[in-house]
Design an enzyme around this catalytic site. Structure first.
Site, PDB file in Angstrom:
ATOM      1  N   ASP A 157      -1.398   1.703  -4.286  1.00 39.94           N
ATOM      2  CA  ASP A 157      -2.260   0.609  -4.754  1.00 39.94           C
ATOM      3  C   ASP A 157      -3.694   1.071  -4.966  1.00 39.94           C
ATOM      4  O   ASP A 157      -4.583   0.261  -5.248  1.00 39.94           O
ATOM      5  CB  ASP A 157      -2.204  -0.587  -3.806  1.00 39.94           C
ATOM      6  CG  ASP A 157      -2.861  -0.335  -2.464  1.00 39.94           C
ATOM      7  OD1 ASP A 157      -2.774   0.816  -1.975  1.00 39.94           O
ATOM      8  OD2 ASP A 157      -3.450  -1.269  -1.886  1.00 39.94           O
ATOM      9  N   SER A 186       0.828  -1.193   0.000  1.00 41.86           N
ATOM     10  CA  SER A 186       0.000   0.000   0.000  1.00 41.86           C
ATOM     11  C   SER A 186       0.870   1.255   0.000  1.00 41.86           C
ATOM     12  O   SER A 186       1.618   1.487  -0.929  1.00 41.86           O
ATOM     13  CB  SER A 186      -0.961  -0.034   1.195  1.00 41.86           C
ATOM     14  OG  SER A 186      -1.950   0.957   1.091  1.00 41.86           O
ATOM     15  N   ASP A 232      -3.171   6.565  -3.220  1.00 37.30           N
ATOM     16  CA  ASP A 232      -1.926   5.962  -2.753  1.00 37.30           C
ATOM     17  C   ASP A 232      -1.482   4.922  -3.777  1.00 37.30           C
ATOM     18  O   ASP A 232      -2.181   4.666  -4.762  1.00 37.30           O
ATOM     19  CB  ASP A 232      -2.094   5.397  -1.342  1.00 37.30           C
ATOM     20  CG  ASP A 232      -3.020   4.196  -1.266  1.00 37.30           C
ATOM     21  OD1 ASP A 232      -3.818   3.999  -2.212  1.00 37.30           O
ATOM     22  OD2 ASP A 232      -2.968   3.454  -0.274  1.00 37.30           O
ATOM     23  N   ASP A 256      -6.177   2.094  -3.193  1.00 40.91           N
ATOM     24  CA  ASP A 256      -7.348   1.790  -2.374  1.00 40.91           C
ATOM     25  C   ASP A 256      -7.725   2.977  -1.485  1.00 40.91           C
ATOM     26  O   ASP A 256      -8.776   2.966  -0.843  1.00 40.91           O
ATOM     27  CB  ASP A 256      -7.167   0.512  -1.553  1.00 40.91           C
ATOM     28  CG  ASP A 256      -6.053   0.588  -0.522  1.00 40.91           C
ATOM     29  OD1 ASP A 256      -5.246   1.553  -0.558  1.00 40.91           O
ATOM     30  OD2 ASP A 256      -5.967  -0.327   0.321  1.00 40.91           O
TER      31      ASP A 256
END
Length: 545
Positions: free
Chosen positions: A298, A144, A296, A300
Protein backbone atom coordinates in the site's frame (compact mmCIF):
# COMPACT_ATOMS: atom_id res chain seq x y z
CA UNK A 1 -27.61 -20.55 20.31
CA UNK A 2 -25.10 -23.28 19.48
CA UNK A 3 -22.26 -22.99 16.97
CA UNK A 4 -24.20 -24.30 13.99
CA UNK A 5 -27.17 -22.06 14.77
CA UNK A 6 -24.86 -19.02 14.87
CA UNK A 7 -23.31 -20.07 11.59
CA UNK A 8 -26.67 -20.52 9.87
CA UNK A 9 -27.87 -17.13 11.17
CA UNK A 10 -24.73 -15.56 9.71
CA UNK A 11 -25.21 -17.44 6.47
CA UNK A 12 -28.72 -16.07 6.17
CA UNK A 13 -27.50 -12.44 6.01
CA UNK A 14 -24.19 -12.87 4.14
CA UNK A 15 -24.38 -11.16 0.70
CA UNK A 16 -21.13 -12.73 -0.58
CA UNK A 17 -21.52 -16.00 -2.55
CA UNK A 18 -17.89 -16.95 -1.89
CA UNK A 19 -18.04 -16.74 1.89
CA UNK A 20 -21.53 -18.27 1.89
CA UNK A 21 -20.16 -21.28 0.04
CA UNK A 22 -17.18 -21.54 2.39
CA UNK A 23 -19.42 -21.31 5.44
CA UNK A 24 -21.72 -24.02 4.11
CA UNK A 25 -18.69 -26.25 3.65
CA UNK A 26 -17.48 -25.60 7.18
CA UNK A 27 -20.90 -26.34 8.66
CA UNK A 28 -20.86 -29.72 6.95
CA UNK A 29 -17.22 -30.74 7.34
CA UNK A 30 -15.05 -28.77 9.78
CA UNK A 31 -16.31 -27.86 13.24
CA UNK A 32 -12.84 -26.85 14.45
CA UNK A 33 -12.32 -24.19 11.80
CA UNK A 34 -15.97 -23.17 12.07
CA UNK A 35 -15.50 -22.60 15.79
CA UNK A 36 -12.49 -20.37 15.12
CA UNK A 37 -14.49 -18.30 12.62
CA UNK A 38 -17.04 -17.62 15.38
CA UNK A 39 -14.59 -17.38 18.31
CA UNK A 40 -15.44 -13.79 19.15
CA UNK A 41 -15.32 -10.76 16.93
CA UNK A 42 -12.38 -9.42 14.92
CA UNK A 43 -10.99 -6.71 17.18
CA UNK A 44 -11.45 -3.09 16.12
CA UNK A 45 -8.64 -0.98 17.54
CA UNK A 46 -6.47 2.00 16.68
CA UNK A 47 -5.29 0.13 13.56
CA UNK A 48 -8.91 -0.52 12.62
CA UNK A 49 -9.52 -4.10 11.52
CA UNK A 50 -7.04 -6.60 10.15
CA UNK A 51 -7.33 -10.34 9.71
CA UNK A 52 -7.73 -13.27 7.31
CA UNK A 53 -10.53 -13.33 4.77
CA UNK A 54 -13.30 -15.80 5.46
CA UNK A 55 -16.79 -16.19 6.91
CA UNK A 56 -17.89 -15.32 10.44
CA UNK A 57 -17.31 -12.44 12.86
CA UNK A 58 -13.68 -13.42 13.47
CA UNK A 59 -12.71 -12.90 9.82
CA UNK A 60 -12.62 -10.08 7.27
CA UNK A 61 -15.72 -10.31 5.07
CA UNK A 62 -18.58 -8.24 3.73
CA UNK A 63 -20.80 -8.71 6.79
CA UNK A 64 -18.06 -7.51 9.15
CA UNK A 65 -17.27 -4.56 6.85
CA UNK A 66 -20.92 -3.55 6.51
CA UNK A 67 -21.37 -3.69 10.29
CA UNK A 68 -18.15 -1.74 10.83
CA UNK A 69 -19.13 0.91 8.30
CA UNK A 70 -22.51 1.33 9.97
CA UNK A 71 -20.90 1.70 13.39
CA UNK A 72 -18.41 4.23 12.05
CA UNK A 73 -21.22 6.15 10.33
CA UNK A 74 -23.04 6.43 13.67
CA UNK A 75 -19.87 7.79 15.27
CA UNK A 76 -19.38 10.35 12.51
CA UNK A 77 -22.94 11.65 12.52
CA UNK A 78 -22.89 11.87 16.31
CA UNK A 79 -19.59 13.77 16.49
CA UNK A 80 -19.52 15.75 13.22
CA UNK A 81 -23.20 16.36 12.55
CA UNK A 82 -25.34 16.03 9.43
CA UNK A 83 -22.77 17.62 7.08
CA UNK A 84 -20.08 15.04 7.77
CA UNK A 85 -18.18 13.30 4.98
CA UNK A 86 -15.73 10.45 4.47
CA UNK A 87 -13.08 9.64 1.86
CA UNK A 88 -12.59 5.95 1.08
CA UNK A 89 -9.52 4.40 -0.51
CA UNK A 90 -8.54 0.84 -1.30
CA UNK A 91 -5.57 -1.20 -2.50
CA UNK A 92 -5.48 -4.18 -4.89
CA UNK A 93 -5.91 -6.98 -2.35
CA UNK A 94 -8.65 -9.55 -2.66
CA UNK A 95 -12.04 -7.87 -2.04
CA UNK A 96 -10.59 -4.41 -1.28
CA UNK A 97 -12.73 -2.75 -3.95
CA UNK A 98 -15.84 -4.59 -2.75
CA UNK A 99 -15.24 -3.57 0.86
CA UNK A 100 -14.68 0.06 -0.21
CA UNK A 101 -17.91 0.23 -2.18
CA UNK A 102 -19.86 -1.50 0.60
CA UNK A 103 -18.53 1.14 2.99
CA UNK A 104 -19.53 3.95 0.64
CA UNK A 105 -23.07 2.64 0.26
CA UNK A 106 -23.53 2.32 4.03
CA UNK A 107 -22.16 5.82 4.61
CA UNK A 108 -24.48 7.33 2.02
CA UNK A 109 -27.40 5.41 3.47
CA UNK A 110 -26.60 6.83 6.92
CA UNK A 111 -26.41 10.40 5.64
CA UNK A 112 -22.61 10.61 5.52
CA UNK A 113 -21.41 11.97 2.19
CA UNK A 114 -18.97 9.43 0.72
CA UNK A 115 -16.13 10.04 -1.73
CA UNK A 116 -14.26 7.05 -3.19
CA UNK A 117 -10.78 7.30 -4.70
CA UNK A 118 -10.80 6.63 -8.45
CA UNK A 119 -8.84 3.36 -8.41
CA UNK A 120 -6.56 1.26 -6.19
CA UNK A 121 -4.07 3.76 -4.79
CA UNK A 122 -1.46 4.08 -2.03
CA UNK A 123 -2.56 4.73 1.53
CA UNK A 124 -0.75 8.13 1.58
CA UNK A 125 -3.05 9.38 -1.18
CA UNK A 126 -6.01 8.63 1.10
CA UNK A 127 -4.33 10.41 4.03
CA UNK A 128 -3.65 13.39 1.75
CA UNK A 129 -7.22 13.44 0.38
CA UNK A 130 -8.83 13.71 3.83
CA UNK A 131 -7.25 17.08 4.57
CA UNK A 132 -7.20 18.26 0.95
CA UNK A 133 -10.98 17.79 0.68
CA UNK A 134 -11.76 18.82 4.26
CA UNK A 135 -13.45 15.49 5.01
CA UNK A 136 -14.52 14.40 8.49
CA UNK A 137 -12.86 11.01 8.20
CA UNK A 138 -11.16 8.52 5.94
CA UNK A 139 -11.23 4.75 5.48
CA UNK A 140 -8.46 2.81 3.77
CA UNK A 141 -9.14 -0.81 2.85
CA UNK A 142 -5.74 -2.50 3.06
CA UNK A 143 -3.77 -5.01 5.08
CA UNK A 144 -0.53 -3.24 4.16
CA UNK A 145 2.29 -5.83 4.10
CA UNK A 146 0.36 -8.72 5.66
CA UNK A 147 0.12 -12.10 3.87
CA UNK A 148 -2.19 -12.39 0.83
CA UNK A 149 -5.03 -14.08 2.70
CA UNK A 150 -5.49 -10.98 4.90
CA UNK A 151 -7.28 -7.70 4.46
CA UNK A 152 -7.89 -4.73 6.72
CA UNK A 153 -9.73 -1.49 7.38
CA UNK A 154 -7.88 1.63 8.62
CA UNK A 155 -9.81 4.60 9.99
CA UNK A 156 -8.64 8.22 10.03
CA UNK A 157 -10.34 11.36 11.35
CA UNK A 158 -10.36 14.89 9.96
CA UNK A 159 -6.79 15.66 11.03
CA UNK A 160 -5.51 13.00 8.61
CA UNK A 161 -4.17 10.79 11.41
CA UNK A 162 -5.26 7.29 12.33
CA UNK A 163 -7.47 7.09 15.39
CA UNK A 164 -6.19 6.83 18.97
CA UNK A 165 -7.91 5.88 22.25
CA UNK A 166 -10.62 6.39 23.29
CA UNK A 167 -12.00 6.95 19.77
CA UNK A 168 -11.30 3.36 18.77
CA UNK A 169 -13.25 2.07 21.77
CA UNK A 170 -16.19 4.38 21.03
CA UNK A 171 -16.35 3.24 17.40
CA UNK A 172 -15.97 -0.42 18.43
CA UNK A 173 -18.91 -0.06 20.82
CA UNK A 174 -21.08 1.34 18.03
CA UNK A 175 -20.03 -1.49 15.70
CA UNK A 176 -20.98 -4.02 18.39
CA UNK A 177 -24.32 -2.29 18.83
CA UNK A 178 -25.05 -2.56 15.11
CA UNK A 179 -23.96 -6.20 14.98
CA UNK A 180 -26.15 -7.18 17.94
CA UNK A 181 -29.27 -5.32 16.89
CA UNK A 182 -29.54 -5.44 13.08
CA UNK A 183 -28.96 -7.77 10.17
CA UNK A 184 -26.78 -6.26 7.46
CA UNK A 185 -29.57 -6.65 4.90
CA UNK A 186 -31.64 -4.30 7.09
CA UNK A 187 -29.05 -1.51 7.07
CA UNK A 188 -29.99 1.48 4.91
CA UNK A 189 -27.79 1.72 1.82
CA UNK A 190 -27.47 4.25 -0.96
CA UNK A 191 -25.28 3.88 -4.03
CA UNK A 192 -25.14 7.63 -4.67
CA UNK A 193 -21.58 8.10 -3.50
CA UNK A 194 -19.12 10.14 -5.58
CA UNK A 195 -16.17 8.53 -7.27
CA UNK A 196 -13.39 11.08 -7.35
CA UNK A 197 -11.54 11.74 -10.60
CA UNK A 198 -7.81 11.74 -11.21
CA UNK A 199 -7.45 15.34 -10.06
CA UNK A 200 -7.01 14.16 -6.47
CA UNK A 201 -4.03 12.04 -7.57
CA UNK A 202 -2.63 14.97 -9.55
CA UNK A 203 -2.89 17.20 -6.47
CA UNK A 204 -1.01 14.67 -4.35
CA UNK A 205 1.61 14.22 -7.09
CA UNK A 206 2.11 17.95 -7.52
CA UNK A 207 2.70 18.43 -3.81
CA UNK A 208 5.07 15.44 -3.66
CA UNK A 209 7.34 16.96 -6.31
CA UNK A 210 6.99 20.45 -4.82
CA UNK A 211 8.55 19.46 -1.49
CA UNK A 212 11.83 18.61 -3.26
CA UNK A 213 12.21 22.09 -4.66
CA UNK A 214 13.73 22.91 -8.07
CA UNK A 215 16.71 20.98 -9.44
CA UNK A 216 18.69 24.10 -10.26
CA UNK A 217 21.98 22.25 -10.74
CA UNK A 218 20.52 19.47 -12.90
CA UNK A 219 21.78 16.81 -10.49
CA UNK A 220 18.76 14.51 -10.64
CA UNK A 221 19.17 13.43 -14.26
CA UNK A 222 22.24 11.40 -13.28
CA UNK A 223 20.48 9.26 -10.65
CA UNK A 224 19.07 5.88 -11.70
CA UNK A 225 16.66 3.97 -9.45
CA UNK A 226 15.51 0.36 -9.45
CA UNK A 227 11.95 0.33 -8.09
CA UNK A 228 9.61 -2.39 -6.88
CA UNK A 229 6.11 -1.88 -5.47
CA UNK A 230 6.18 -5.45 -4.11
CA UNK A 231 3.09 -6.42 -6.17
CA UNK A 232 1.23 -3.42 -4.73
CA UNK A 233 -0.28 -0.16 -5.93
CA UNK A 234 2.59 2.34 -5.66
CA UNK A 235 4.72 1.47 -8.69
CA UNK A 236 3.27 3.64 -11.43
CA UNK A 237 2.80 6.65 -9.18
CA UNK A 238 6.39 6.52 -7.93
CA UNK A 239 7.68 6.00 -11.46
CA UNK A 240 5.71 9.03 -12.66
CA UNK A 241 6.93 11.24 -9.81
CA UNK A 242 10.58 10.31 -10.31
CA UNK A 243 10.19 11.32 -13.94
CA UNK A 244 8.30 14.52 -13.10
CA UNK A 245 11.02 15.51 -10.61
CA UNK A 246 13.71 15.16 -13.28
CA UNK A 247 15.42 11.91 -12.28
CA UNK A 248 16.76 9.47 -14.87
CA UNK A 249 14.29 6.84 -16.15
CA UNK A 250 13.94 4.21 -13.47
CA UNK A 251 14.23 0.45 -13.91
CA UNK A 252 11.30 -1.70 -12.87
CA UNK A 253 11.48 -5.04 -11.13
CA UNK A 254 9.13 -6.39 -13.77
CA UNK A 255 7.96 -9.53 -11.96
CA UNK A 256 6.73 -7.42 -9.02
CA UNK A 257 5.53 -4.27 -10.78
CA UNK A 258 1.87 -4.97 -11.53
CA UNK A 259 -0.60 -5.34 -8.65
CA UNK A 260 -1.04 -8.99 -7.67
CA UNK A 261 -3.19 -9.82 -4.63
CA UNK A 262 -1.42 -13.17 -4.27
CA UNK A 263 2.06 -11.55 -4.05
CA UNK A 264 3.31 -14.44 -6.12
CA UNK A 265 7.08 -13.83 -5.95
CA UNK A 266 7.43 -13.39 -2.17
CA UNK A 267 6.48 -15.32 0.96
CA UNK A 268 5.48 -12.05 2.68
CA UNK A 269 5.11 -8.73 0.79
CA UNK A 270 7.24 -6.88 3.33
CA UNK A 271 10.66 -5.50 2.29
CA UNK A 272 11.98 -6.41 5.76
CA UNK A 273 11.23 -10.13 5.37
CA UNK A 274 14.00 -12.51 4.28
CA UNK A 275 13.96 -13.03 0.53
CA UNK A 276 11.51 -10.24 -0.26
CA UNK A 277 14.22 -8.06 -1.83
CA UNK A 278 16.01 -10.82 -3.77
CA UNK A 279 14.57 -9.86 -7.17
CA UNK A 280 15.30 -6.17 -6.65
CA UNK A 281 18.86 -6.89 -5.56
CA UNK A 282 19.37 -9.17 -8.57
CA UNK A 283 18.06 -6.44 -10.87
CA UNK A 284 20.42 -3.95 -9.27
CA UNK A 285 23.41 -6.24 -9.79
CA UNK A 286 22.52 -6.34 -13.48
CA UNK A 287 21.83 -2.63 -14.17
CA UNK A 288 24.03 -0.99 -11.47
CA UNK A 289 21.65 1.79 -10.30
CA UNK A 290 22.41 4.47 -7.73
CA UNK A 291 19.59 3.29 -5.46
CA UNK A 292 16.98 0.57 -4.97
CA UNK A 293 13.55 1.73 -3.80
CA UNK A 294 10.95 -0.73 -2.52
CA UNK A 295 7.48 0.10 -1.28
CA UNK A 296 5.22 -2.29 0.57
CA UNK A 297 1.91 -3.10 -1.19
CA UNK A 298 0.00 0.00 0.00
CA UNK A 299 3.14 2.18 -0.37
CA UNK A 300 3.10 3.72 3.08
CA UNK A 301 6.52 2.21 3.81
CA UNK A 302 9.78 2.58 1.93
CA UNK A 303 12.93 0.43 1.90
CA UNK A 304 16.21 1.64 0.41
CA UNK A 305 19.11 -0.34 -1.04
CA UNK A 306 22.46 1.18 -1.99
CA UNK A 307 25.75 0.16 -3.63
CA UNK A 308 28.63 -0.62 -1.29
CA UNK A 309 32.33 0.12 -1.76
CA UNK A 310 32.83 -3.58 -2.47
CA UNK A 311 30.58 -3.39 -5.52
CA UNK A 312 27.56 -5.29 -4.26
CA UNK A 313 24.28 -3.89 -2.91
CA UNK A 314 22.79 -3.92 0.56
CA UNK A 315 19.58 -2.74 2.14
CA UNK A 316 19.74 0.11 4.63
CA UNK A 317 17.98 -0.43 7.93
CA UNK A 318 14.95 1.64 8.78
CA UNK A 319 17.01 3.52 11.32
CA UNK A 320 19.77 4.30 8.80
CA UNK A 321 17.20 5.78 6.42
CA UNK A 322 15.63 7.63 9.36
CA UNK A 323 18.98 9.17 10.35
CA UNK A 324 19.70 10.25 6.76
CA UNK A 325 16.26 11.77 6.29
CA UNK A 326 16.44 13.41 9.71
CA UNK A 327 19.67 15.13 8.61
CA UNK A 328 18.01 16.04 5.27
CA UNK A 329 15.00 17.52 7.09
CA UNK A 330 17.14 19.41 9.61
CA UNK A 331 18.65 21.45 6.75
CA UNK A 332 15.36 22.46 5.16
CA UNK A 333 13.76 25.86 5.63
CA UNK A 334 10.65 25.29 7.74
CA UNK A 335 8.86 26.92 10.64
CA UNK A 336 8.23 23.41 11.98
CA UNK A 337 10.86 22.63 14.58
CA UNK A 338 10.36 19.04 15.78
CA UNK A 339 12.09 15.85 14.73
CA UNK A 340 10.24 12.86 16.15
CA UNK A 341 10.43 9.10 16.25
CA UNK A 342 8.78 6.12 17.85
CA UNK A 343 10.10 4.73 21.11
CA UNK A 344 11.55 1.61 19.46
CA UNK A 345 13.58 3.49 16.84
CA UNK A 346 17.32 4.17 17.07
CA UNK A 347 18.54 7.04 19.23
CA UNK A 348 20.66 9.10 16.82
CA UNK A 349 17.77 11.33 15.71
CA UNK A 350 17.78 12.98 19.13
CA UNK A 351 21.45 13.88 18.66
CA UNK A 352 20.79 15.20 15.14
CA UNK A 353 18.01 17.41 16.49
CA UNK A 354 20.22 18.76 19.28
CA UNK A 355 23.09 19.58 16.90
CA UNK A 356 20.63 21.45 14.66
CA UNK A 357 19.00 23.32 17.60
CA UNK A 358 15.71 21.63 16.75
CA UNK A 359 13.18 20.12 19.15
CA UNK A 360 12.95 16.37 19.59
CA UNK A 361 10.03 14.21 20.65
CA UNK A 362 9.60 10.49 21.24
CA UNK A 363 6.23 8.76 20.94
CA UNK A 364 4.69 5.33 21.23
CA UNK A 365 4.95 3.12 18.15
CA UNK A 366 2.75 4.24 15.28
CA UNK A 367 2.19 7.30 13.16
CA UNK A 368 -1.12 7.82 14.89
CA UNK A 369 1.08 9.38 17.59
CA UNK A 370 3.90 10.89 15.51
CA UNK A 371 1.52 12.58 13.05
CA UNK A 372 -0.25 14.46 15.85
CA UNK A 373 2.78 16.51 16.86
CA UNK A 374 1.77 20.08 15.86
CA UNK A 375 5.29 21.28 15.03
CA UNK A 376 6.48 18.11 13.30
CA UNK A 377 9.10 18.66 10.61
CA UNK A 378 10.07 15.01 10.15
CA UNK A 379 9.11 11.78 11.87
CA UNK A 380 10.03 8.15 11.45
CA UNK A 381 9.77 4.68 12.91
CA UNK A 382 12.32 1.96 12.30
CA UNK A 383 9.78 -0.30 10.53
CA UNK A 384 10.38 1.64 7.29
CA UNK A 385 7.86 4.41 8.00
CA UNK A 386 8.75 8.06 7.28
CA UNK A 387 6.80 11.32 7.24
CA UNK A 388 8.64 13.98 5.22
CA UNK A 389 5.70 16.31 4.48
CA UNK A 390 3.54 16.58 7.62
CA UNK A 391 1.86 19.74 6.36
CA UNK A 392 -0.17 17.64 3.92
CA UNK A 393 0.24 13.96 4.89
CA UNK A 394 0.25 13.30 8.63
CA UNK A 395 1.02 9.64 8.22
CA UNK A 396 3.90 7.54 6.97
CA UNK A 397 4.31 7.99 3.24
CA UNK A 398 6.55 5.65 1.28
CA UNK A 399 6.20 7.65 -1.94
CA UNK A 400 7.39 11.05 -0.73
CA UNK A 401 10.01 9.38 1.47
CA UNK A 402 11.39 7.63 -1.61
CA UNK A 403 11.55 10.92 -3.51
CA UNK A 404 13.37 12.58 -0.60
CA UNK A 405 15.95 9.78 -0.35
CA UNK A 406 16.63 9.75 -4.09
CA UNK A 407 16.97 13.54 -4.05
CA UNK A 408 19.43 13.30 -1.16
CA UNK A 409 21.41 10.71 -3.12
CA UNK A 410 21.51 13.10 -6.10
CA UNK A 411 22.86 15.88 -3.87
CA UNK A 412 25.52 13.62 -2.41
CA UNK A 413 26.49 12.14 -5.78
CA UNK A 414 27.09 15.63 -7.17
CA UNK A 415 29.73 16.03 -4.43
CA UNK A 416 31.21 12.58 -5.17
CA UNK A 417 29.76 11.22 -1.93
CA UNK A 418 27.28 8.49 -1.06
CA UNK A 419 24.64 7.97 1.57
CA UNK A 420 27.09 5.62 3.32
CA UNK A 421 29.55 8.52 3.53
CA UNK A 422 26.84 10.64 5.13
CA UNK A 423 26.01 7.91 7.67
CA UNK A 424 29.71 7.54 8.49
CA UNK A 425 30.01 11.29 9.08
CA UNK A 426 26.96 11.23 11.35
CA UNK A 427 28.46 8.31 13.30
CA UNK A 428 31.75 10.19 13.76
CA UNK A 429 29.85 13.23 15.04
CA UNK A 430 27.27 11.56 17.27
CA UNK A 431 28.49 8.00 17.87
CA UNK A 432 27.65 4.86 15.94
CA UNK A 433 24.07 3.94 16.84
CA UNK A 434 23.70 0.34 15.66
CA UNK A 435 20.31 -1.35 15.80
CA UNK A 436 18.79 -4.71 14.99
CA UNK A 437 15.40 -6.31 15.34
CA UNK A 438 14.76 -9.87 16.55
CA UNK A 439 11.21 -11.14 16.03
CA UNK A 440 9.17 -14.30 16.39
CA UNK A 441 6.07 -15.01 14.31
CA UNK A 442 3.63 -17.23 16.24
CA UNK A 443 0.65 -19.39 15.37
CA UNK A 444 -0.86 -18.97 18.85
CA UNK A 445 -1.05 -15.47 20.36
CA UNK A 446 -0.82 -16.97 23.86
CA UNK A 447 2.88 -17.59 23.11
CA UNK A 448 3.42 -13.83 23.05
CA UNK A 449 1.56 -13.36 26.33
CA UNK A 450 3.63 -16.12 27.95
CA UNK A 451 6.94 -14.58 26.84
CA UNK A 452 5.96 -11.12 28.09
CA UNK A 453 4.77 -12.56 31.41
CA UNK A 454 8.00 -14.53 31.83
CA UNK A 455 10.11 -11.42 31.25
CA UNK A 456 8.02 -9.48 33.76
CA UNK A 457 8.05 -12.15 36.47
CA UNK A 458 11.67 -13.28 35.96
CA UNK A 459 13.53 -10.34 34.43
CA UNK A 460 17.08 -11.00 33.22
CA UNK A 461 20.00 -9.62 35.22
CA UNK A 462 22.34 -9.62 32.21
CA UNK A 463 21.92 -9.63 28.43
CA UNK A 464 24.76 -10.15 25.96
CA UNK A 465 27.43 -9.84 28.68
CA UNK A 466 25.95 -6.51 29.84
CA UNK A 467 24.26 -5.85 33.14
CA UNK A 468 20.64 -4.71 33.07
CA UNK A 469 20.58 -1.32 34.78
CA UNK A 470 16.85 -0.58 34.66
CA UNK A 471 13.64 -2.20 33.43
CA UNK A 472 10.64 0.00 32.66
CA UNK A 473 7.25 -1.66 32.18
CA UNK A 474 5.42 0.50 29.66
CA UNK A 475 2.14 -1.10 30.70
CA UNK A 476 2.39 0.73 34.03
CA UNK A 477 2.70 4.08 32.29
CA UNK A 478 5.57 6.53 31.90
CA UNK A 479 5.38 9.96 30.35
CA UNK A 480 3.76 8.09 27.42
CA UNK A 481 0.33 6.44 27.40
CA UNK A 482 0.40 2.86 28.79
CA UNK A 483 1.19 0.11 26.29
CA UNK A 484 2.36 -3.50 26.40
CA UNK A 485 6.15 -3.38 26.35
CA UNK A 486 9.36 -3.51 28.36
CA UNK A 487 12.40 -1.22 28.09
CA UNK A 488 15.69 -2.68 29.35
CA UNK A 489 18.56 -0.22 29.75
CA UNK A 490 21.96 -1.92 29.72
CA UNK A 491 25.43 -0.83 30.72
CA UNK A 492 27.45 0.92 28.03
CA UNK A 493 24.45 2.69 26.42
CA UNK A 494 22.82 -0.58 25.39
CA UNK A 495 19.04 -0.85 25.12
CA UNK A 496 16.43 -3.51 24.39
CA UNK A 497 12.71 -2.91 23.92
CA UNK A 498 10.36 -5.92 23.78
CA UNK A 499 6.76 -5.58 22.62
CA UNK A 500 4.03 -7.45 20.73
CA UNK A 501 3.41 -6.27 17.17
CA UNK A 502 0.28 -4.21 16.76
CA UNK A 503 -0.52 -5.54 13.28
CA UNK A 504 0.94 -9.05 12.99
CA UNK A 505 1.14 -12.19 15.18
CA UNK A 506 4.70 -11.37 16.20
CA UNK A 507 6.71 -10.46 19.26
CA UNK A 508 9.59 -8.10 18.54
CA UNK A 509 12.76 -7.07 20.32
CA UNK A 510 14.53 -3.87 19.26
CA UNK A 511 18.25 -3.90 20.07
CA UNK A 512 20.58 -0.90 20.19
CA UNK A 513 24.23 -0.39 21.03
CA UNK A 514 26.25 2.83 20.78
CA UNK A 515 29.93 2.71 19.88
CA UNK A 516 32.17 5.76 19.80
CA UNK A 517 34.16 6.02 16.58
CA UNK A 518 37.92 6.25 16.91
CA UNK A 519 40.39 6.16 14.08
CA UNK A 520 38.46 3.57 12.06
CA UNK A 521 34.73 3.57 11.26
CA UNK A 522 35.08 -0.02 10.06
CA UNK A 523 36.43 -1.14 13.42
CA UNK A 524 33.53 0.61 15.16
CA UNK A 525 31.02 -1.18 12.93
CA UNK A 526 32.63 -4.56 13.59
CA UNK A 527 32.52 -3.91 17.33
CA UNK A 528 28.86 -2.90 17.12
CA UNK A 529 27.96 -6.02 15.13
CA UNK A 530 29.65 -8.28 17.71
CA UNK A 531 27.78 -6.54 20.50
CA UNK A 532 24.47 -6.88 18.66
CA UNK A 533 25.20 -10.57 18.03
CA UNK A 534 25.66 -11.09 21.78
CA UNK A 535 22.37 -9.36 22.56
CA UNK A 536 20.51 -11.19 19.78
CA UNK A 537 21.70 -14.59 21.00
CA UNK A 538 20.26 -14.02 24.46
CA UNK A 539 17.02 -12.52 23.14
CA UNK A 540 16.62 -15.51 20.83
CA UNK A 541 16.71 -17.75 23.89
CA UNK A 542 13.90 -15.71 25.48
CA UNK A 543 11.78 -16.27 22.38
CA UNK A 544 12.55 -20.01 22.15
CA UNK A 545 11.43 -20.84 25.68
Amino acid sequence: MDLHDMARAWLDQDPDPATRSELERLIETNDAELADCFAGRLHFGTAGLRGPLGPGPNRMNRVVVLQSAAGLARYLTEHFGPECSVVIGYDARHNSDVFAHDTASIMQGAGVRAFVLPRPLPTPVLAFAIRHLGASAGVMVTASHNPPQDNGYKVYLEDGCQIVPPVDEEIAAMIDSVASSMRVDELPRNDGWQTLDESIVHSYAGRAVEILGPDEMGRRADVVSVITPMHGVGGRLLEQLLTDAGFAPCVRVDAQFDPDPDFSTVAFPNPEEPGAMDLALATAERVRPDVIVANDPDADRCAIGIPTPGGDYRMLSGDEVGYALGWWASRRDSSRRTLAQSLVSGGMLKAIAASSTLDYQQTLTGFKWIGRIPTLRFGYEEALGYCVDPETVRDKDGITAALAVVDLIAELKADSRSILDLLDDLAREHGLYATRQVSLRVADLSTIRDIMESLRSQPPATVGKRAVETIVDLQKGTDLPPTDGLVLTLTGQGRIIVRPSGTEPKIKAYLQVVVQVGSSIDDARETAERQLDDLANDVGQWFSC
